[in-house]
Motif scaffolding. Structure first.
Motif, PDB file in Angstrom:
ATOM      1  N   VAL A  24      36.235   9.502  61.121  1.00  0.00           N
ATOM      2  CA  VAL A  24      35.249   9.155  60.104  1.00  0.00           C
ATOM      3  C   VAL A  24      33.973   8.722  60.809  1.00  0.00           C
ATOM      4  N   SER A  25      32.855   9.323  60.400  1.00  0.00           N
ATOM      5  CA  SER A  25      31.541   8.917  60.895  1.00  0.00           C
ATOM      6  C   SER A  25      30.782   8.283  59.742  1.00  0.00           C
ATOM      7  N   ALA A  26      30.027   7.237  60.053  1.00  0.00           N
ATOM      8  CA  ALA A  26      29.224   6.551  59.045  1.00  0.00           C
ATOM      9  C   ALA A  26      27.754   6.645  59.449  1.00  0.00           C
ATOM     10  N   VAL A  27      26.956   7.260  58.582  1.00  0.00           N
ATOM     11  CA  VAL A  27      25.512   7.264  58.771  1.00  0.00           C
ATOM     12  C   VAL A  27      24.992   6.164  57.861  1.00  0.00           C
ATOM     13  N   VAL A  28      24.580   5.058  58.476  1.00  0.00           N
ATOM     14  CA  VAL A  28      24.214   3.852  57.739  1.00  0.00           C
ATOM     15  C   VAL A  28      22.697   3.707  57.697  1.00  0.00           C
ATOM     16  N   PHE A  29      22.171   3.532  56.473  1.00  0.00           N
ATOM     17  CA  PHE A  29      20.741   3.297  56.289  1.00  0.00           C
ATOM     18  C   PHE A  29      20.519   1.893  55.734  1.00  0.00           C
ATOM     19  N   ASP A  30      19.425   1.274  56.169  1.00  0.00           N
ATOM     20  CA  ASP A  30      19.044  -0.018  55.600  1.00  0.00           C
ATOM     21  C   ASP A  30      18.001   0.201  54.510  1.00  0.00           C
ATOM     22  N   ASP A  31      17.509  -0.878  53.919  1.00  0.00           N
ATOM     23  CA  ASP A  31      16.554  -0.751  52.815  1.00  0.00           C
ATOM     24  C   ASP A  31      15.177  -0.272  53.261  1.00  0.00           C
ATOM     25  N   ARG A  32      14.966  -0.156  54.573  1.00  0.00           N
ATOM     26  CA  ARG A  32      13.712   0.390  55.107  1.00  0.00           C
ATOM     27  C   ARG A  32      13.862   1.851  55.528  1.00  0.00           C
ATOM     28  N   GLY A  33      15.052   2.427  55.294  1.00  0.00           N
ATOM     29  CA  GLY A  33      15.287   3.823  55.639  1.00  0.00           C
ATOM     30  C   GLY A  33      15.636   4.061  57.100  1.00  0.00           C
ATOM     31  N   ARG A  34      15.893   2.993  57.832  1.00  0.00           N
ATOM     32  CA  ARG A  34      16.281   3.126  59.241  1.00  0.00           C
ATOM     33  C   ARG A  34      17.775   3.417  59.330  1.00  0.00           C
ATOM     34  N   VAL A  35      18.172   4.062  60.419  1.00  0.00           N
ATOM     35  CA  VAL A  35      19.576   4.404  60.634  1.00  0.00           C
ATOM     36  C   VAL A  35      20.155   3.498  61.724  1.00  0.00           C
ATOM     37  N   LEU A  36      21.402   3.088  61.523  1.00  0.00           N
ATOM     38  CA  LEU A  36      22.110   2.219  62.454  1.00  0.00           C
ATOM     39  C   LEU A  36      22.833   3.070  63.494  1.00  0.00           C
ATOM     40  N   LEU A  37      22.599   2.772  64.767  1.00  0.00           N
ATOM     41  CA  LEU A  37      23.240   3.502  65.859  1.00  0.00           C
ATOM     42  C   LEU A  37      23.875   2.526  66.834  1.00  0.00           C
TER      43      LEU A  37
END
Length: 165
Positions: A24-37
């Motif tokens: 399972v891969s999670a592409v996580v976005f915050d409320d500013r549209g940034r992605v968590l890596l």
């Protein structure tokens, strides 16, 4: 990624031969549209967050657990982005695994991004137009998570949607 105990137990019976595993891969976005890596310990490279489900665990549960374990960020899975069978991976110890990856787009709902286990060297939020160097599979997952549209299934006779200029 650390090898779960249930896989180490399987390896005592099957040896180094090909082991078919879910991922399972999670592409996580915050409320500013940034992605968590996360910058992985095993490869030294940046990637989306991911892992192997525990026996009986649903993919959405895996995404929530893995993101928190690795980054201390709390997330809510929002949609399936893609499902893809990866080529076999040959590990330095001789093990061979092939993963079927379910990628989920997730929204961050709490926590502060930090290294939260021994699988990451660093973690951080990145603007999608200022990503660090990533392998193609991670870039593909991020691109698919940014697109509006149906889930992309590998091997269904259609090429993935063309990239926008």
């Amino acid at each position: 990624m650390a090898t779960p105990e249930f896989i180490r137990d399987l390896r005592t019976s099957i040896g180094r031969q090909l082991l078919w595993l879910p991922g399972v891969s999670a592409v996580v976005f915050d409320d500013r549209g940034r992605v968590l890596l996360g910058k992985r310990v095993d490869t030294g490279g940046w990637s989306v967050i991911g892992g192997i489900p525990e026996p009986g665990e649903q993919p959405a549960e895996t995404a929530v657990r893995e993101v928190y374990e690795e980054t201390a960020v709390r997330v809510v899975p929002e949609e399936v982005v893609l499902i893809e069978t990866m080529p076999p991976t040959h590990y330095p110890n001789g093990d061979v695994c092939q993963f079927m990856d379910v990628t989920l787009r997730c929204r961050a709902i709490g926590g502060e991004a930090r290294v939260n286990d021994d699988e990451s060297l660093e973690v951080g939020w990145f603007a999608v137009d200022a990503l660090p160097e990533l392998k193609e599979y991670a870039l593909t997952r991020i691109k698919r998570a940014l697109e509006a549209g149906p889930t992309w299934f590998q091997g269904m006779g259609e090429e993935p949607p063309a990239e926008q200029p």
